[in-house]
Design a protein around this motif. Structure first.
Motif, PDB file in Angstrom:
ATOM      1  N   LEU A 142       0.822  -1.199   0.000  1.00 13.84           N
ATOM      2  CA  LEU A 142       0.000   0.000   0.000  1.00 13.84           C
ATOM      3  C   LEU A 142       0.865   1.262   0.000  1.00 13.84           C
ATOM      4  N   LYS A 143       1.921   1.256   0.805  1.00 18.12           N
ATOM      5  CA  LYS A 143       2.827   2.408   0.849  1.00 18.12           C
ATOM      6  C   LYS A 143       3.440   2.680  -0.521  1.00 18.12           C
ATOM      7  N   SER A 144       3.848   1.617  -1.200  1.00 21.79           N
ATOM      8  CA  SER A 144       4.472   1.783  -2.518  1.00 21.79           C
ATOM      9  C   SER A 144       3.465   2.328  -3.537  1.00 21.79           C
ATOM     10  N   MET A 145       2.204   1.880  -3.448  1.00 21.57           N
ATOM     11  CA  MET A 145       1.167   2.361  -4.366  1.00 21.57           C
ATOM     12  C   MET A 145       0.862   3.836  -4.123  1.00 21.57           C
ATOM     13  N   ILE A 146       0.820   4.234  -2.848  1.00 22.87           N
ATOM     14  CA  ILE A 146       0.554   5.637  -2.502  1.00 22.87           C
ATOM     15  C   ILE A 146       1.690   6.523  -3.002  1.00 22.87           C
ATOM     16  N   ASN A 147       2.916   6.032  -2.859  1.00 22.62           N
ATOM     17  CA  ASN A 147       4.075   6.788  -3.369  1.00 22.62           C
ATOM     18  C   ASN A 147       4.013   6.941  -4.877  1.00 22.62           C
ATOM     19  N   GLU A 148       3.575   5.877  -5.567  1.00 25.07           N
ATOM     20  CA  GLU A 148       3.456   5.921  -7.027  1.00 25.07           C
ATOM     21  C   GLU A 148       2.443   6.981  -7.466  1.00 25.07           C
ATOM     22  N   LEU A 149       1.414   7.179  -6.650  1.00 29.28           N
ATOM     23  CA  LEU A 149       0.388   8.173  -6.966  1.00 29.28           C
ATOM     24  C   LEU A 149       0.829   9.590  -6.595  1.00 29.28           C
ATOM     25  N   GLY A 150       2.011   9.694  -5.973  1.00 27.12           N
ATOM     26  CA  GLY A 150       2.548  11.001  -5.602  1.00 27.12           C
ATOM     27  C   GLY A 150       1.815  11.643  -4.432  1.00 27.12           C
ATOM     28  N   ILE A 151       1.305  10.799  -3.520  1.00 28.46           N
ATOM     29  CA  ILE A 151       0.549  11.300  -2.372  1.00 28.46           C
ATOM     30  C   ILE A 151       1.380  11.152  -1.102  1.00 28.46           C
ATOM     31  N   GLU A 152       1.388  12.203  -0.285  1.00 30.80           N
ATOM     32  CA  GLU A 152       2.021  12.111   1.034  1.00 30.80           C
ATOM     33  C   GLU A 152       0.935  11.767   2.031  1.00 30.80           C
ATOM     34  N   ALA A 153       1.054  10.607   2.645  1.00 31.83           N
ATOM     35  CA  ALA A 153      -0.012  10.159   3.539  1.00 31.83           C
ATOM     36  C   ALA A 153       0.544   9.303   4.667  1.00 31.83           C
ATOM     37  N   THR A 154      -0.235   9.196   5.716  1.00 30.98           N
ATOM     38  CA  THR A 154       0.103   8.303   6.825  1.00 30.98           C
ATOM     39  C   THR A 154      -0.902   7.151   6.823  1.00 30.98           C
ATOM     40  N   ILE A 155      -0.435   5.983   7.244  1.00 31.73           N
ATOM     41  CA  ILE A 155      -1.286   4.790   7.259  1.00 31.73           C
ATOM     42  C   ILE A 155      -1.395   4.256   8.684  1.00 31.73           C
ATOM     43  N   ASP A 156      -2.616   4.102   9.154  1.00 33.13           N
ATOM     44  CA  ASP A 156      -2.870   3.430  10.437  1.00 33.13           C
ATOM     45  C   ASP A 156      -3.624   2.152  10.128  1.00 33.13           C
ATOM     46  N   LYS A 157      -3.332   1.109  10.871  1.00 29.85           N
ATOM     47  CA  LYS A 157      -4.055  -0.143  10.622  1.00 29.85           C
ATOM     48  C   LYS A 157      -4.656  -0.690  11.908  1.00 29.85           C
ATOM     49  N   THR A 158      -5.789  -1.316  11.770  1.00 28.47           N
ATOM     50  CA  THR A 158      -6.417  -2.010  12.884  1.00 28.47           C
ATOM     51  C   THR A 158      -6.710  -3.438  12.445  1.00 28.47           C
ATOM     52  N   VAL A 159      -6.452  -4.382  13.336  1.00 26.91           N
ATOM     53  CA  VAL A 159      -6.665  -5.799  13.025  1.00 26.91           C
ATOM     54  C   VAL A 159      -7.656  -6.368  14.025  1.00 26.91           C
ATOM     55  N   LYS A 160      -8.755  -6.906  13.520  1.00 25.81           N
ATOM     56  CA  LYS A 160      -9.765  -7.540  14.367  1.00 25.81           C
ATOM     57  C   LYS A 160     -10.035  -8.927  13.819  1.00 25.81           C
ATOM     58  N   ASP A 161      -9.512  -9.927  14.519  1.00 27.22           N
ATOM     59  CA  ASP A 161      -9.593 -11.322  14.053  1.00 27.22           C
ATOM     60  C   ASP A 161      -8.971 -11.429  12.650  1.00 27.22           C
ATOM     61  N   THR A 162      -9.794 -11.712  11.638  1.00 30.05           N
ATOM     62  CA  THR A 162      -9.247 -11.847  10.278  1.00 30.05           C
ATOM     63  C   THR A 162      -9.628 -10.663   9.393  1.00 30.05           C
ATOM     64  N   GLU A 163     -10.015  -9.553  10.017  1.00 29.16           N
ATOM     65  CA  GLU A 163     -10.339  -8.344   9.249  1.00 29.16           C
ATOM     66  C   GLU A 163      -9.277  -7.282   9.506  1.00 29.16           C
ATOM     67  N   VAL A 164      -8.660  -6.811   8.433  1.00 24.90           N
ATOM     68  CA  VAL A 164      -7.617  -5.786   8.531  1.00 24.90           C
ATOM     69  C   VAL A 164      -8.118  -4.514   7.863  1.00 24.90           C
ATOM     70  N   THR A 165      -8.100  -3.414   8.613  1.00 21.68           N
ATOM     71  CA  THR A 165      -8.518  -2.124   8.053  1.00 21.68           C
ATOM     72  C   THR A 165      -7.322  -1.186   8.005  1.00 21.68           C
ATOM     73  N   PHE A 166      -7.062  -0.650   6.835  1.00 26.09           N
ATOM     74  CA  PHE A 166      -6.014   0.361   6.660  1.00 26.09           C
ATOM     75  C   PHE A 166      -6.691   1.727   6.529  1.00 26.09           C
ATOM     76  N   HIS A 167      -6.323   2.659   7.411  1.00 25.55           N
ATOM     77  CA  HIS A 167      -6.862   4.018   7.367  1.00 25.55           C
ATOM     78  C   HIS A 167      -5.771   4.932   6.807  1.00 25.55           C
ATOM     79  N   VAL A 168      -6.065   5.598   5.706  1.00 26.58           N
ATOM     80  CA  VAL A 168      -5.086   6.500   5.076  1.00 26.58           C
ATOM     81  C   VAL A 168      -5.538   7.943   5.264  1.00 26.58           C
ATOM     82  N   SER A 169      -4.607   8.799   5.679  1.00 28.25           N
ATOM     83  CA  SER A 169      -4.930  10.219   5.818  1.00 28.25           C
ATOM     84  C   SER A 169      -3.769  11.056   5.286  1.00 28.25           C
ATOM     85  N   GLY A 170      -4.097  12.238   4.799  1.00 32.33           N
ATOM     86  CA  GLY A 170      -3.060  13.110   4.248  1.00 32.33           C
ATOM     87  C   GLY A 170      -3.635  14.059   3.216  1.00 32.33           C
TER      88      GLY A 170
END
Length: 204
Positions: free
Chosen positions: A68-96
């Protein structure tokens, strides 16, 4: 993939030796016993060491986050990524900044990236994860919009006594529509078509 073959008087001793060489813990390892070994007579004669092959198992979630970080860099976006893991569900929150680029029209870019992350996280892995990619709270806003749309079109279907077809949506968005209308007394819902053109139909 990092891996070592190690020996020891017992299988456990060989495993511990391999883990130490790789500098990893047991939950990060895939262990294959090549030879259980043999104690031999009086623990001396005819003894045979235990042999194991231990491989480092790449962390699926970290792999997806790096992608995900590499894809965001390819798009030329400066962003931070937070992730939460609940059992087998992973949520990535992107802000910037310039997050609208990441979201795209009606979330299409975000949905495409989410699909790719889903493939990356589950590639060559025994454990299956569901991935949700969110950007600046877009998913919650989209959910509210879909619920309002569902209720409006359900009223239309009930009033006109005709089926109403919605635009194609990914499965989790279709689920929001189905859930929003599941207790509606005048209509029912079903999905129709093949991906990526599968859509919800509201039926009187």
């Amino acid at each position: 993939m990092k891996q070592v073959t190690a020996t020891g008087q017992t299988v456990e001793e060989a495993v511990q030796s391999a883990l130490k060489q790789l500098n990893i813990t047991r939950d990060q390892a895939k262990i294959e016993v090549i030879d259980e070994g043999k104690k031999g007579l009086l623990g001396l004669f005819g003894s045979k060491p235990a042999i194991v092959k231990v491989s480092l198992v790449e962390n699926q979630i970290n792999r997806a986050e790096s992608y995900l970080k590499s894809m965001i860099n390819e798009l030329g976006i400066e962003a931070t990524i937070d992730k939460t893991v609940k059992d087998t569900e992973v949520t990535f929150h992107v802000s910037g900044e310039k997050i609208a680029i990441l979201i795209g029209k009606r979330g299409q870019t975000l949905n495409s990236l989410q699909y790719l992350l889903h493939l990356v996280i589950n590639k060559d892995s025994d454990r299956f994860y569901t991935v949700i990619l969110d950007a600046e709270g877009y998913r919650e806003r989209r959910k509210e919009t879909l619920i309002q749309l569902a209720n409006r079109l359900a009223d239309k279907a009930g009033r006109t006594k005709k089926e109403v077809s919605l635009e194609p949506m990914p499965s989790y968005e279709r689920k929001i529509i189905h859930t929003a209308l599941q207790n509606h007394k005048r209509i029912s819902t079903y999905s129709q078509g093949s991906e990526p053109n599968r859509h919800v139909v509201i039926k009187p």
